[in-house]
Design an enzyme around this catalytic site. Structure first.
Site, PDB file in Angstrom:
ATOM      1  N   ARG A  41      33.508  19.621  46.145  1.00 37.64           N
ATOM      2  CA  ARG A  41      33.375  18.844  47.374  1.00 37.64           C
ATOM      3  C   ARG A  41      34.514  19.196  48.329  1.00 37.64           C
ATOM      4  O   ARG A  41      35.630  19.494  47.888  1.00 37.64           O
ATOM      5  CB  ARG A  41      33.347  17.348  47.090  1.00 37.64           C
ATOM      6  CG  ARG A  41      34.630  16.748  46.591  1.00 37.64           C
ATOM      7  CD  ARG A  41      34.488  15.224  46.485  1.00 37.64           C
ATOM      8  NE  ARG A  41      35.713  14.587  46.071  1.00 37.64           N
ATOM      9  CZ  ARG A  41      36.066  14.356  44.821  1.00 37.64           C
ATOM     10  NH1 ARG A  41      35.259  14.733  43.846  1.00 37.64           N
ATOM     11  NH2 ARG A  41      37.205  13.750  44.549  1.00 37.64           N
ATOM     12  N   LEU A  67      27.494  18.148  48.945  1.00 41.80           N
ATOM     13  CA  LEU A  67      26.147  18.096  48.395  1.00 41.80           C
ATOM     14  C   LEU A  67      25.336  16.903  48.899  1.00 41.80           C
ATOM     15  O   LEU A  67      24.131  16.835  48.659  1.00 41.80           O
ATOM     16  CB  LEU A  67      26.212  18.051  46.861  1.00 41.80           C
ATOM     17  CG  LEU A  67      26.808  19.282  46.187  1.00 41.80           C
ATOM     18  CD1 LEU A  67      26.835  19.092  44.679  1.00 41.80           C
ATOM     19  CD2 LEU A  67      26.027  20.540  46.558  1.00 41.80           C
ATOM     20  N   GLY A  89      28.254  18.797  34.812  1.00 41.50           N
ATOM     21  CA  GLY A  89      28.702  17.817  33.835  1.00 41.50           C
ATOM     22  C   GLY A  89      28.675  16.397  34.351  1.00 41.50           C
ATOM     23  O   GLY A  89      29.479  15.557  33.931  1.00 41.50           O
ATOM     24  N   ARG A  91      26.904  12.559  35.127  1.00 37.27           N
ATOM     25  CA  ARG A  91      26.130  11.635  34.309  1.00 37.27           C
ATOM     26  C   ARG A  91      24.640  11.894  34.507  1.00 37.27           C
ATOM     27  O   ARG A  91      24.218  12.378  35.577  1.00 37.27           O
ATOM     28  CB  ARG A  91      26.450  10.186  34.682  1.00 37.27           C
ATOM     29  CG  ARG A  91      27.872   9.773  34.385  1.00 37.27           C
ATOM     30  CD  ARG A  91      28.014   8.265  34.347  1.00 37.27           C
ATOM     31  NE  ARG A  91      29.390   7.850  34.521  1.00 37.27           N
ATOM     32  CZ  ARG A  91      29.831   6.610  34.331  1.00 37.27           C
ATOM     33  NH1 ARG A  91      28.968   5.663  33.968  1.00 37.27           N
ATOM     34  NH2 ARG A  91      31.100   6.307  34.502  1.00 37.27           N
ATOM     35  N   HIS A 131      35.154   9.547  26.691  1.00 36.68           N
ATOM     36  CA  HIS A 131      36.093  10.660  26.647  1.00 36.68           C
ATOM     37  C   HIS A 131      36.061  11.256  25.249  1.00 36.68           C
ATOM     38  O   HIS A 131      35.472  10.688  24.321  1.00 36.68           O
ATOM     39  CB  HIS A 131      37.510  10.214  27.019  1.00 36.68           C
ATOM     40  CG  HIS A 131      37.838  10.401  28.463  1.00 36.68           C
ATOM     41  ND1 HIS A 131      37.782  11.642  29.089  1.00 36.68           N
ATOM     42  CD2 HIS A 131      38.221   9.521  29.429  1.00 36.68           C
ATOM     43  CE1 HIS A 131      38.124  11.503  30.363  1.00 36.68           C
ATOM     44  NE2 HIS A 131      38.383  10.237  30.603  1.00 36.68           N
ATOM     45  N   ASP A 160      35.844  18.048  23.465  1.00 38.69           N
ATOM     46  CA  ASP A 160      35.627  18.670  24.771  1.00 38.69           C
ATOM     47  C   ASP A 160      35.354  20.166  24.676  1.00 38.69           C
ATOM     48  O   ASP A 160      34.400  20.677  25.270  1.00 38.69           O
ATOM     49  CB  ASP A 160      36.857  18.458  25.665  1.00 38.69           C
ATOM     50  CG  ASP A 160      36.915  17.065  26.265  1.00 38.69           C
ATOM     51  OD1 ASP A 160      35.921  16.324  26.145  1.00 38.69           O
ATOM     52  OD2 ASP A 160      37.961  16.711  26.837  1.00 38.69           O
TER      53      ASP A 160
END
Length: 370
Positions: A41, A67, A89, A91, A131, A160
């Site tokens: 962004r 976007l 990635g 939600r 997380h 991760d």
């Protein structure tokens, strides 16, 4: 001029800006020669960890696109139509609300759409935040790691990057092979919980056959065994011991100067505490680096536990160039090693910004600027 080399040269990937697993996947692909463009962004913001430079950003450029604006969405769409794959990635449902979900590209049937989440695209927790530590908690992996009195946090390597980023990269490449053979792309639903569970396959198999106890520090590979654990040295440092096989155990005892005839049978778990105490007493008599020298030319499977500062200087790592300096920062080299088309860190970095028009021209796409 594009100077990318490697086995993935010519592969075009759009990365929707994110944290942790998705930039790690993008780095893996870029290290192997893929042309990865990150969409971020406009204006961005400070790194969530306060970093001025993130190693995970290496080897690719950034195009700033809003976007949520019609022009920005049109520019992003034009780029995605020229890409082989997309990584995001967010939600579940977020990309669909932007009009950029996998179902919004019927005119690009070969697109491979990689989706990275903690919980996956479905299930009761799919819309919830999480997380690494919370994903590990629900897979059983966190419970299995650490000393007897409490679980240990394995950094964010297991979730991760191991169960997340690596599995997304693997899924993307599998889907890309299928797309090139059939012309049909697909969605890669990479959930960290799925990946970590899969990484635990051997442990699950052992548990199901009674060969692994559901208790920490009570098993062959979790530090309970005196021949697979850590020992403190006279200097306060530690050595790692992995002398599982009998011949390695023999070499370990020889290096410590212990007579096997004076030790209890290691095959009996009841003897493990006594054996651990005997080995601990031996290792406590000398410094870590002294023991490293003793065992360097043996097959005892003993290694010094190095700090992050020490690791790049070890002769093994130095000989292989395991760590390199790129843009003034010491970091791991691309891995694994390929004999004919090795990976390399590309010239681009995520600090170099492209305008939407520049990005579109680079990929020969037509579209507006955002």
């Amino acid at each position: 001029m594009d100077d990318r080399t490697g086995p993935l040269q010519g592969l075009r990937v759009i990365e929707i800006s994110g944290l942790g697993p998705t930039p790690f996947t993008a780095m893996l692909l870029a290290d192997m020669g893929a042309d990865v463009l990150r969409i971020a962004r406009p204006g961005g913001g400070p790194h969530v960890l306060g970093l001025a430079q993130d190693v995970l950003d290496r080897g690719r450029d950034v195009v700033e696109i809003d976007l949520k604006s019609p022009d920005g969405k049109a520019a992003a769409r034009a780029l995605i139509l020229r890409a082989d794959a997309l990584i995001e990635g967010m939600r579940p449902g977020a990309m669909e609300r932007l009009g950029l979900g996998p179902g919004d590209f019927p005119d690009h049937p070969a697109l491979v759409y990689g989706r990275m989440t903690g919980w996956g695209q479905t299930g009761p927790l799919a819309p919830r935040a999480g997380h690494d530590i919370t994903y590990l908690a629900l897979t059983g992996a966190l419970h299995a790691i650490g000393p007897a009195d409490r679980p240990a946090i394995p950094l964010n390597l297991l979730g991760d990057f191991g169960g997340g980023g690596l599995y997304l990269a693997f899924g993307l490449l599998a889907a890309l092979l299928h797309a090139r053979a059939t012309g049909q792309g697909q969605v890669v639903d990479a959930a960290i919980t799925d990946g970590v569970a899969h990484l635990m396959a051997m442990i699950w198999g052992m548990t199901g056959q009674g060969a692994w106890s559901d208790r920490r520090a009570n098993n062959l590979l979790d530090g309970a065994a005196p021949f697979y654990t850590l020992y403190a040295c006279a200097c306060g440092g530690h050595v790692a011991v992995g002398a599982i096989e009998p011949q390695f155990w023999t070499a370990l005892l020889a290096g410590l100067g212990l007579d096997p005839a004076t030790l209890p049978d290691r095959a009996l778990r009841a003897n493990w505490p006594d054996l651990r105490a005997r080995l601990a007493g031996g290792f406590a008599t000398r410094r870590r680096d002294d023991w490293a020298e003793v065992f360097a030319a043996t097959d005892a499977c003993v290694a010094p536990v190095l700090s992050l500062a020490e690791a790049p200087l070890h002769p093994q790592n130095a000989a292989r160039g395991t760590f390199v300096t790129h843009e003034g920062l010491s970091q791991p080299a691309p891995a694994p090693r390929l004999s004919a088309t090795p990976g390399r860190i590309g010239a681009g970095s995520a600090q170099r910004r492209l305008t939407p028009a520049e990005a579109l021209a680079r990929w020969g796409a037509a579209g507006g600027a955002g």
